[in-house]
Design an enzyme around this catalytic site. Structure first.
Site, PDB file in Angstrom:
ATOM      1  CB  CYS A 100      -0.034   7.876   4.224  1.00  0.00           C
ATOM      2  SG  CYS A 100      -1.625   8.085   5.183  1.00  0.00           S
ATOM      3  CB  CYS A 103      -1.911  11.120   3.501  1.00  0.00           C
ATOM      4  SG  CYS A 103      -1.536  10.621   5.124  1.00  0.00           S
TER       5      CYS A 103
END
Length: 175
Positions: A100, A103
């Site tokens: 991600c 993230c």
């Protein structure tokens, strides 16, 4: 007298004459040169990056990334109850995954926050790929998701990448 489309389309003359007036055919609509789509000056990649970077940019203030991440611990299913629910201080938990991108943008922000609030806030991370049970228990459907706990109770949920100032303001409410 044959009827043509031009005769039908033209209204009768004011004098009541029945002779049809021929109108000039409308010119074909041609697209104009899209000058508004073409930039008036060429922007270099550096200029574009500089102008884009001025708005809502997340800045990592840590000098050494490895020392900053030392303040953020990993938590899983086995250690969840003790590390998060049993903690007497406020706890910030980031649900993330290695693939991600947003993230990974949040890691330095949370590491800086952990350093700034050392002793008052505990910052932890949960890898959702490895700990699906915890993510399911708290209804995590999108990552990054940040949960803030105080005295074992879930107080706040933040979904998506946010600026460091917004995250700090949210944490301040629970300290």
């Amino acid at each position: 007298m044959p009827t043509t489309a031009a005769a039908i389309a033209s209204p009768p003359s004011p004098g009541g004459s029945t002779t049809a007036r021929r109108r000039k055919p409308l010119p074909l609509l041609r697209p104009r040169a899209a000058s508004f789509l073409q930039p008036t000056r060429r922007l270099t990649a550096r200029a574009v990056a500089a102008s884009a970077g001025r708005r809502d940019r997340v800045v990592c203030k840590a000098k050494d990334a490895s020392s900053a991440t030392d303040h953020v611990g990993d938590v899983g299913e086995q250690t969840w109850d003790e590390a998060v629910l049993g903690c007497e201080t406020a706890v910030l938990v980031e649900f993330w995954a290695p693939w991600c991108g947003p993230c990974r943008l949040m890691h330095p922000v949370i590491a800086d926050l952990a350093k700034a609030y050392a002793g008052r806030l505990r910052c932890l991370r949960v890898n959702t790929d490895e700990n699906q049970e915890v993510a399911t228990r708290y209804g995590i459907r999108s990552i990054p998701t940040i949960l803030i706990f105080s005295k074992g109770e879930r107080k706040e949920t933040i979904i998506g990448a946010v600026a460091d100032t917004a995250l700090a303001a949210t944490v301040d409410r629970f300290l």
